[in-house]
Write a protein that holds these residues in place. Structure first.
Motif, PDB file in Angstrom:
ATOM      1  N   LEU A   1       9.397   6.894   9.747  1.00  0.00           N
ATOM      2  CA  LEU A   1       8.329   6.301  10.573  1.00  0.00           C
ATOM      3  C   LEU A   1       8.783   5.022  11.275  1.00  0.00           C
TER       4      LEU A   1
ATOM      5  N   VAL B   1      -3.759   3.764  11.345  1.00  0.00           N
ATOM      6  CA  VAL B   1      -2.931   3.059  10.364  1.00  0.00           C
ATOM      7  C   VAL B   1      -2.948   1.545  10.650  1.00  0.00           C
TER       8      VAL B   1
ATOM      9  N   ALA C   1       0.168   5.286   1.428  1.00  0.00           N
ATOM     10  CA  ALA C   1      -0.846   5.957   2.251  1.00  0.00           C
ATOM     11  C   ALA C   1      -0.527   7.445   2.395  1.00  0.00           C
ATOM     12  N   PRO C   2      -0.706   8.206   1.312  1.00  0.00           N
ATOM     13  CA  PRO C   2      -0.351   9.622   1.390  1.00  0.00           C
ATOM     14  C   PRO C   2      -1.345  10.437   2.221  1.00  0.00           C
ATOM     15  N   SER C   3      -0.840  11.506   2.791  1.00  0.00           N
ATOM     16  CA  SER C   3      -1.700  12.460   3.501  1.00  0.00           C
ATOM     17  C   SER C   3      -1.867  13.683   2.610  1.00  0.00           C
TER      18      SER C   3
ATOM     19  N   TYR D   1      -3.121   8.944  14.409  1.00  0.00           N
ATOM     20  CA  TYR D   1      -2.446   8.246  13.310  1.00  0.00           C
ATOM     21  C   TYR D   1      -2.139   6.783  13.630  1.00  0.00           C
TER      22      TYR D   1
ATOM     23  N   ARG E   1       7.209   2.222   3.647  1.00  0.00           N
ATOM     24  CA  ARG E   1       7.013   3.656   3.887  1.00  0.00           C
ATOM     25  C   ARG E   1       8.339   4.296   4.234  1.00  0.00           C
TER      26      ARG E   1
ATOM     27  N   HIS F   1       6.732  12.276  11.811  1.00  0.00           N
ATOM     28  CA  HIS F   1       7.986  12.152  11.076  1.00  0.00           C
ATOM     29  C   HIS F   1       9.123  12.583  11.997  1.00  0.00           C
TER      30      HIS F   1
ATOM     31  N   GLU G   1      -4.817   9.225   3.872  1.00  0.00           N
ATOM     32  CA  GLU G   1      -4.808   9.444   5.316  1.00  0.00           C
ATOM     33  C   GLU G   1      -5.060  10.926   5.605  1.00  0.00           C
TER      34      GLU G   1
ATOM     35  N   ARG H   1       0.841  -1.207   0.000  1.00  0.00           N
ATOM     36  CA  ARG H   1       0.000   0.000   0.000  1.00  0.00           C
ATOM     37  C   ARG H   1       0.874   1.254   0.000  1.00  0.00           C
TER      38      ARG H   1
ATOM     39  N   ALA I   1       1.209  11.312  11.005  1.00  0.00           N
ATOM     40  CA  ALA I   1       2.339  10.431  11.248  1.00  0.00           C
ATOM     41  C   ALA I   1       3.483  11.280  11.812  1.00  0.00           C
TER      42      ALA I   1
HETATM   43  N1  GLU Z   1       0.145   9.039   5.922  1.00  0.00           N
HETATM   44  C1  GLU Z   1       1.510   8.957   6.345  1.00  0.00           C
HETATM   45  C2  GLU Z   1       2.297  10.059   5.694  1.00  0.00           C
HETATM   46  O1  GLU Z   1       1.914  10.566   4.653  1.00  0.00           O
HETATM   47  C3  GLU Z   1       2.144   7.643   6.002  1.00  0.00           C
HETATM   48  C4  GLU Z   1       1.780   6.625   6.978  1.00  0.00           C
HETATM   49  C5  GLU Z   1       2.273   5.240   6.706  1.00  0.00           C
HETATM   50  O2  GLU Z   1       2.694   4.938   5.588  1.00  0.00           O
HETATM   51  O3  GLU Z   1       2.184   4.452   7.622  1.00  0.00           O
HETATM   52  O4  GLU Z   1       3.297  10.428   6.200  1.00  0.00           O
END
Ligand code: GLU
Length: 322
Positions: free
Chosen positions: A216, A198, A7-9, A194, A212, A120, A41, A5, A118
């Motif tokens: 993270l 997730v 999972a962009p924000s 978050y 990812r 960072h 996300e 997957r 998330a």
């Molecule tokens: N949505 C998160 C982000 O854009 C990524 C989270 C993930 O991949 O677990 O930073």
């Protein structure tokens, strides 16, 4: 079957570092003939901007990536937009409350707001003191499921103890979630944090490989605690090193035209972007133009870098046509 997957924000423009992570996640899934899921996300309501989701998906498509399930194509695990999945998070929170792991917390607003995204590297605030720990959540109280504003956030206890895992790229990793303190799993506005969102989603969507950004990595330990508590299988993890600016900092506007949108507007062909991203992963020769699809048979985990890649303005300049 592999299920990967991205999972962009939708809180900002996708830059070349995000694109590299997306490419690797996609290649990993496609190289194993697996499925690829796109999940948006968007729980950080304060930072989400209208139109960004569509733009990000459009840019990823422009790069030549595709997905089998996602907000625009649907799929068996719909919805693929987190703001539409709140009741699933509530179910998980109730389970955590039944296990005696949640407490109400009315401490710092900033702390609680930070849990929306998330965390960072460098974005984690000071360690939470644990002041509200005695205020255990009673799982039978209806307030657990109210969506309205409440006077407190919910935090999950993170008792001291090292969580170990094997990252497919980084190797053996070990973090003590207690080092960051008890974490917010539901904000004061009733929205899931978050970490819990997730885990619930990766679990429900049957994700076998979480690929990812390496920033993270330490969240993974907290997520493994959640997988355990929620009785969900822990996926494999692959954390991709970041692409940094010349100053060694996370990519930002000051580093120049680092967003996919700017490169696209400047007439850079997607195959030039993919070729350059692939060259930073030893999957293409410097200067090579190649499509994402053509890269699939070349994908080899062992080639990927384990250290961050520095991108210079000149690197991006060279991608421009003519
Ligand atoms: N949505 C998160 C982000 O854009 C990524 C989270 C993930 O991949 O677990 O930073």
């Amino acid at each position: 079957m592999t299920r990967g997957r991205f999972a962009p924000s939708p809180t900002g423009a996708l830059h070349v570092g995000n694109a590299r992570t997306a490419l690797i996640a996609w290649l990993h899934a496609r190289a194993t003939a697996g499925a690829f899921v796109m999940r948006v996300e968007d729980l950080d309501f304060g930072r989400v901007r209208p139109g960004f989701m569509e733009r990000q998906l459009d840019e990823l498509r422009w790069l030549g990536l595709d997905w089998d399930e996602g907000p625009d194509v649907g799929g068996p695990h719909a919805p693929y937009i987190q703001s539409q999945r709140q009741e699933r998070y509530e179910g998980a929170l109730r389970r955590l409350a039944e296990l005696g792991l949640l407490f109400e917390c009315s401490c710092s607003r900033r702390d609680i707001a930070a849990a929306a995204s998330a965390p960072h590297v460098g974005e984690e605030g000071p360690r939470y003191s644990g002041a509200c720990r005695p205020r255990l959540v009673d799982p039978t109280v209806p307030s657990l499921t109210t969506h309205g504003r409440s006077l407190f956030a919910l935090r999950m206890r993170a008792d001291p103890g090292v969580v170990e895992f094997h990252d497919l790229l980084m190797g053996r990793c070990a973090f003590d979630p207690a080092a960051e303190g008890d974490f917010v799993v539901r904000r004061k506005d009733g929205v899931a944090g978050y970490q819990v969102a997730v885990v619930v989603d990766d679990g429900a969507m049957g994700i076998t490989h979480v690929v990812r950004g390496a920033d993270l990595l330490s969240s993974t330990a907290r997520q493994i605690l959640l997988y355990g508590a929620l009785d969900l299988p822990v996926p494999d993890f692959l954390h991709v090193p970041l692409v940094l600016g010349e100053d060694g900092e996370r990519l930002a506007k000051r580093h120049g035209a680092v967003s996919l949108g700017e490169l696209r507007d400047a007439g850079v062909p997607p195959d030039a972007v993919i070729g350059w991203l692939a060259s930073t992963c030893a999957l293409a020769a410097p200067g090579e133009h190649i499509s994402a699809r053509e890269l699939v048979p070349r994908f080899e985990l062992a080639r990927l870098p384990r250290e961050p890649t520095i991108v210079t303005a000149a690197d991006l300049e060279r991608l421009r046509p003519g």
